[in-house]
Design a protein around this motif. Structure first.
Motif, mmCIF file in Angstrom:
data_model
loop_
_atom_site.group_PDB
_atom_site.id
_atom_site.type_symbol
_atom_site.label_atom_id
_atom_site.label_comp_id
_atom_site.label_asym_id
_atom_site.label_seq_id
_atom_site.Cartn_x
_atom_site.Cartn_y
_atom_site.Cartn_z
ATOM 1 N N TRP A 480 73.287 -0.681 58.597
ATOM 2 C CA TRP A 480 72.708 -0.809 57.267
ATOM 3 C C TRP A 480 73.345 -1.980 56.509
ATOM 4 N N LYS A 481 74.674 -2.081 56.628
ATOM 5 C CA LYS A 481 75.362 -3.151 55.919
ATOM 6 C C LYS A 481 74.900 -4.518 56.419
ATOM 7 N N CYS A 482 74.668 -4.622 57.699
ATOM 8 C CA CYS A 482 74.187 -5.875 58.295
ATOM 9 C C CYS A 482 72.837 -6.262 57.704
ATOM 10 N N LEU A 483 71.927 -5.289 57.608
ATOM 11 C CA LEU A 483 70.585 -5.565 57.105
ATOM 12 C C LEU A 483 70.601 -5.874 55.612
ATOM 13 N N LEU A 484 71.391 -5.107 54.852
ATOM 14 C CA LEU A 484 71.457 -5.343 53.417
ATOM 15 C C LEU A 484 72.093 -6.695 53.105
ATOM 16 N N SER A 485 73.110 -7.054 53.859
ATOM 17 C CA SER A 485 73.749 -8.367 53.669
ATOM 18 C C SER A 485 72.755 -9.492 53.941
ATOM 19 N N ALA A 486 71.923 -9.312 54.968
ATOM 20 C CA ALA A 486 70.912 -10.328 55.292
ATOM 21 C C ALA A 486 69.909 -10.470 54.153
ATOM 22 N N CYS A 487 69.499 -9.337 53.573
ATOM 23 C CA CYS A 487 68.563 -9.379 52.437
ATOM 24 C C CYS A 487 69.199 -10.122 51.269
ATOM 25 N N ASN A 488 70.479 -9.858 51.034
ATOM 26 C CA ASN A 488 71.197 -10.501 49.941
ATOM 27 C C ASN A 488 71.337 -11.999 50.185
ATOM 28 N N ASN A 489 71.700 -12.379 51.407
ATOM 29 C CA ASN A 489 71.909 -13.791 51.746
ATOM 30 C C ASN A 489 70.638 -14.607 51.677
ATOM 31 N N HIS A 490 69.502 -13.967 51.997
ATOM 32 C CA HIS A 490 68.226 -14.696 52.020
ATOM 33 C C HIS A 490 67.391 -14.454 50.771
ATOM 34 N N GLY A 491 67.993 -13.808 49.763
ATOM 35 C CA GLY A 491 67.337 -13.661 48.469
ATOM 36 C C GLY A 491 66.141 -12.739 48.446
ATOM 37 N N ASP A 492 66.075 -11.792 49.384
ATOM 38 C CA ASP A 492 64.944 -10.850 49.412
ATOM 39 C C ASP A 492 65.367 -9.565 48.689
ATOM 40 N N ALA A 493 65.382 -9.624 47.348
ATOM 41 C CA ALA A 493 65.855 -8.498 46.541
ATOM 42 C C ALA A 493 64.954 -7.279 46.674
ATOM 43 N N ASP A 494 63.642 -7.502 46.766
ATOM 44 C CA ASP A 494 62.718 -6.362 46.852
ATOM 45 C C ASP A 494 62.938 -5.561 48.131
ATOM 46 N N ARG A 495 63.043 -6.279 49.257
ATOM 47 C CA ARG A 495 63.290 -5.567 50.515
ATOM 48 C C ARG A 495 64.666 -4.882 50.468
ATOM 49 N N GLY A 496 65.637 -5.597 49.896
ATOM 50 C CA GLY A 496 66.968 -5.035 49.796
ATOM 51 C C GLY A 496 67.000 -3.762 48.975
ATOM 52 N N ALA A 497 66.252 -3.760 47.869
ATOM 53 C CA ALA A 497 66.211 -2.570 47.022
ATOM 54 C C ALA A 497 65.577 -1.397 47.756
ATOM 55 N N THR A 498 64.514 -1.667 48.511
ATOM 56 C CA THR A 498 63.847 -0.608 49.277
ATOM 57 C C THR A 498 64.783 -0.024 50.318
ATOM 58 N N ILE A 499 65.484 -0.899 51.001
ATOM 59 C CA ILE A 499 66.418 -0.443 52.041
ATOM 60 C C ILE A 499 67.576 0.311 51.407
ATOM 61 N N ALA A 500 68.016 -0.170 50.238
ATOM 62 C CA ALA A 500 69.123 0.501 49.552
ATOM 63 C C ALA A 500 68.780 1.948 49.228
ATOM 64 N N LYS A 501 67.534 2.179 48.826
ATOM 65 C CA LYS A 501 67.115 3.558 48.540
ATOM 66 C C LYS A 501 67.174 4.420 49.794
ATOM 67 N N GLN A 502 66.785 3.801 50.935
ATOM 68 C CA GLN A 502 66.856 4.550 52.195
ATOM 69 C C GLN A 502 68.310 4.872 52.549
ATOM 70 N N VAL A 503 69.190 3.917 52.222
ATOM 71 C CA VAL A 503 70.607 4.129 52.506
ATOM 72 C C VAL A 503 71.143 5.285 51.680
ATOM 73 N N LEU A 504 70.762 5.324 50.409
ATOM 74 C CA LEU A 504 71.246 6.386 49.531
ATOM 75 C C LEU A 504 70.800 7.761 50.006
ATOM 76 N N ARG A 505 69.619 7.789 50.649
ATOM 77 C CA ARG A 505 69.124 9.064 51.164
ATOM 78 C C ARG A 505 69.696 9.389 52.534
#
Length: 521
Positions: A480-505
């Motif tokens: 999860w950290k790998c994917l979220l870091s990639a979203c952050n590095n490439h500026g894809d905040a929307d995808r990152g936010a969606t994945i973050a919600k999945q992480v919280l669950r």
């Protein structure tokens, strides 16, 4: 060197319309004699310059422009332009020689610049030849704007009555992907030739519009030639349409040339009728490399390895010699037929012919051949010696790793691929999935993490997300950290936010979830 005994003629400032005076033929002969050698040509020109005749006499000036222009790849265009600039009164022919040479030598931008300079100079008006050359330059460059402006001038100056110019306008619009303008120009032509019709039919064929191509074909009020039939065969959408055209060819009694026969063979290959393709091929009295390659590649396309190999062997015993495309096709045929012995013999011939060193297509085919014939080591060796690679090269090697269940090698290839600037695509992921699923390998989290990390670094976030969702086990915190870091590095905040919600669950990601979510803000 020019003889010092030459008698130079006195010239007035204005060029004489009369034939070259005595002495001029000798100079012209020297220029023509040295035209194939740029250094020799420059030496002769330096002698001519002493008299100033190169700037006063159009005939000599034009000869020099033409001779220098033939050495475009050696800087001859600059020499030719210098001669043009120094001519007292260059004619339209002087400009045309240089402009046409620029187009012929692949210096289309220079041709457009010369045309602009010609207009700025103001003393010489373009003629039909100028227009055709500049239209050709616009066609090659895809310069629709410049082409449209030129078309307007052609209409204003009345050049549209010239069939060659008008056809060049149609070609320009077609090459610039403006098919509607091409058709409008075609419909507005005052005098259409068979070349005009062929050009418009070819335009529709390239766009895949068989209906319009066939409509024009049937509307022709001129006798069709071989190029007409080649064009319409290339447009044929299916076997039914192709067979109809073939019958029309037979009824017309025309004797097809090699290019038209090749179009006929290719039409049947596209339609999957290898029997009819072979009949057309066998009816040819003269075949070229395209003829042989079309048949061999056709057999390979439909999985007929043995007939492809047999046809290749017949080809090598004929006057026609194989090229890189032939070798790539027959290596694929050996893969299909599982004929490793024949494939290795072909590899030897490839190495001797030089096709192996010069063609990335052949090299890719060799990697595929060795991988499919069970020799991963030889596939890896060929891949390692490649000086240049494309995405297909990488995918070919990944396919080899997948087939031979080389997980660690696949990881290494993927990392090397990204380091060399080639982003993995969907096919790359399919090879990874195939290695795990088709070969019933026990999935290892480290392999998934590696690929996930590589996809993230490459910015392939959709593919990375799809991969993590397809894991046959619960993704861990590292994934999860790998994917979220990639979203952050490439500026894809929307995808990152969606994945973050999945992480919280996700129970596995709960311990670090708040840290991970903060990375996407």
């Amino acid at each position: 060197m020019v003889s010092s005994t030459w008698q130079w003629r006195k010239f007035d400032a204005a060029p004489s319309p009369s034939p070259p005076a005595p002495g001029i033929p000798a100079i012209a002969s020297f220029i023509k004699h040295c035209s194939s050698n740029l250094a020799g040509l420059r030496k002769v020109h330096s002698q001519i310059k002493r008299s100033g005749i190169d700037s006063r006499d159009r005939y000599i000036g034009n000869l020099l422009i033409g001779a220098y222009s033939s050495h475009g790849d050696e800087g001859g265009i600059a020499d030719a332009r210098a001669v043009l600039v120094n001519l007292a009164r260059p004619s339209v022919k002087s400009w045309n020689i240089l402009i046409a040479a620029c187009v012929r030598q692949g210096q289309e931008r220079a041709a457009l610049e010369l045309y602009a300079a010609m207009n700025c100079e103001g003393r010489t008006r373009p003629d039909a030849i100028t227009m055709v050359s500049i239209l050709s330059a616009c066609s090659i460059l895809g310069e629709l704007g410049a082409g449209k402006a030129l078309h307007e001038r052609i209409l204003a100056d009345g050049f549209d009555s010239n069939a060659i110019v008008a056809t060049a306008v149609v070609t320009m619009y077609f090459k610039c992907s403006s098919i509607d303008r091409a058709r409008k120009a075609f419909d507005g032509m005052k005098n259409r030739t068979v070349v005009s019709w062929n050009t418009m039919i070819t335009a529709y064929a390239h766009r895949g519009d068989f209906f319009q191509a066939m409509f024009l074909f049937e509307s022709m009020d001129l006798e069709r030639d071989c190029f007409t039939y080649s064009a319409i065969l290339g447009a044929a959408k299916d076997l039914k349409a192709g067979r109809k055209i073939h019958q029309m060819i037979l009824a017309s009694g025309i004797r097809l040339d090699v290019a038209a026969f090749n179009a006929l063979v290719s039409m049947y290959v596209r339609g999957g009728s290898m029997g009819e393709a072979r009949e057309a091929f066998e009816s040819m009295t003269i075949r070229d490399i395209v003829s042989w390659n079309a048949m061999i590649a056709g057999y390979v396309q439909f999985g007929y390895g043995v007939p492809a190999i047999e046809l290749y062997e017949r080809m090598v015993s004929s006057p026609q010699k194989p090229n890189a495309i032939t070798y790539a096709s027959v290596l694929a045929a050996c893969s299909i037929a599982g004929d490793a012995t024949k494939g290795r013999k072909i590899h030897s011939k490839v190495a001797v012919s030089g096709a192996y060193d010069s063609s990335i297509t052949v090299q890719n085919a060799l990697v595929n051949f060795y991988a499919k014939c069970g020799s991963f080591g030889e596939a890896e060796s060929v891949f390692g010696r490649m000086r240049f690679r494309d995405l297909f090269s990488w995918n070919s090697m990944l396919a080899a790793c997948s087939k031979h269940q080389k997980c660690d090698a696949m990881e290494l290839i993927l990392r090397q691929q990204i380091l060399e600037g080639f982003q993995p695509d969907q096919q790359s992921l399919e090879h990874f999935s195939s290695m795990l699923q088709d070969h019933y390998l026990q999935p290892v989290p480290e392999h998934y993490r590696c690929v996930l990390d590589l996809l993230g670094r490459a910015g392939l976030l959709y593919e990375a997300e799809a991969l993590i969702q397809s894991m046959p086990f619960q993704p861990d915190e590292v994934a999860w950290k790998c994917l979220l870091s990639a979203c952050n590095n490439h500026g894809d905040a929307d995808r990152g936010a969606t994945i973050a919600k999945q992480v919280l669950r996700s129970e596995s990601g709960r311990s670090a979830s708040y840290v991970l979510v903060s990375q996407t803000r």
